[in-house]
Design an enzyme around this catalytic site. Structure first.
Site, PDB file in Angstrom:
ATOM      1  N   ASP A  24       0.830  -1.205   0.000  1.00 36.91           N
ATOM      2  CA  ASP A  24       0.000   0.000   0.000  1.00 36.91           C
ATOM      3  C   ASP A  24       0.864   1.254   0.000  1.00 36.91           C
ATOM      4  OD1 ASP A  24      -2.336   1.444   0.020  1.00 36.91           O
ATOM      5  OD2 ASP A  24      -2.634   1.304   2.184  1.00 36.91           O
ATOM      6  N   ASN A  72     -10.505  -3.099  -6.439  1.00 38.07           N
ATOM      7  CA  ASN A  72      -9.743  -2.158  -7.267  1.00 38.07           C
ATOM      8  C   ASN A  72     -10.366  -1.920  -8.635  1.00 38.07           C
ATOM      9  OD1 ASN A  72      -6.426  -3.136  -6.046  1.00 38.07           O
ATOM     10  ND2 ASN A  72      -7.870  -1.598  -5.290  1.00 38.07           N
TER      11      ASN A  72
END
Length: 250
Positions: A24, A72
């Site tokens: 991340d 996503n």
């Protein structure tokens, strides 16, 4: 906590067999440099390759990375398209290097959502590294923990498994990487304190380490800090350790 401040150059001798990473912070890394988000994703791929080799050097047998989640797909179309293309570029650029370093690549996720070209790239990466044994890199792409549980149940039902005979061990074999050990250690970069639908079944007893370090900046020092933190944990798996026997004088 920020592990970079407490890291050691020498990793603890207790090394996890399987490490999972939520990579991340790519977008924020690029933003801090006044760059488009895609530059962060490019830098993140370079970091991934370095991390795979660093894990192999430390004797870690399996590394699973969260490359693209089920959620996503909701990102802007341009970014999703770039990420799809980045996989193709990464395979072309790094496959030979990873293969020559003994890395076996396995792709896990819903391949039905991928383009034919992307599926072919995944197949090529797996085929070219099939016989490597130094470390297995599991790339979770178009993957979600809930999706994994659902698809496992669906496969078990298609195989005619009797519900009365369906136990944890049986269902576990239907998971996306049922032939791998569960992760011993989960590392999440970027400062967020959640697992974000990643390996929900497999992380049941994993040790969790969170660091503020953005993924493109993640290096060997950060990896060693996470391994040291793992080594210091008292893993009981729900059990109670017996108290040490006190020696008595005669």
């Amino acid at each position: 906590m920020h592990l970079r401040d407490a890291s050691s150059a020498t990793p603890d001798p207790v090394v996890p067999r399987h490490v999972a990473i939520v990579m991340d912070g790519n977008g924020r890394w690029a933003k801090r440099r006044f760059l488009p988000r895609v530059f962060g994703h490019k830098a993140g791929v370079d970091t991934l390759v370095k991390t795979v080799l660093a894990c192999a050097d430390r004797g870690i047998e399996h590394l699973t990375v969260f490359a693209f989640s089920s959620e996503n797909w909701k990102r802007p179309t341009e970014e999703v398209s770039f990420l799809m293309g980045l996989v193709l570029v990464a395979v072309e650029k790094y496959l030979a290097k990873l293969a020559s370093n003994g890395v076996r690549i396995r792709m896990i996720g819903d391949r039905g959502q991928l383009t034919d070209r992307l599926r072919q790239a995944c197949d090529r990466a797996e085929s070219a590294t099939r016989d490597n044994t130094r470390i297995t890199l599991w790339v979770a792409f178009a993957y979600g923990g809930r999706w994994d549980v659902v698809q496992a149940c669906q496969q078990a039902m298609r195989d005619g498994i009797d519900p009365a005979q369906l136990d944890e061990a049986t269902l576990g074999r239907y998971m996306a990487f049922g032939d791998a050990p569960d992760p011993d250690l989960l590392i999440r970069t970027g400062g967020e304190l959640r697992i974000s639908n990643f390996l929900l079944w497999q992380l049941a007893y994993s040790e969790l380490v969170f660091t503020d370090c953005l993924w493109p900046d993640f290096g060997e020092t950060d990896l060693d800090a996470a391994i040291s933190a793992f080594a210091a944990r008292d893993r009981r798996f729900g059990l109670v350790k017996a108290a040490p026997v006190q020696a008595t004088g005669t």
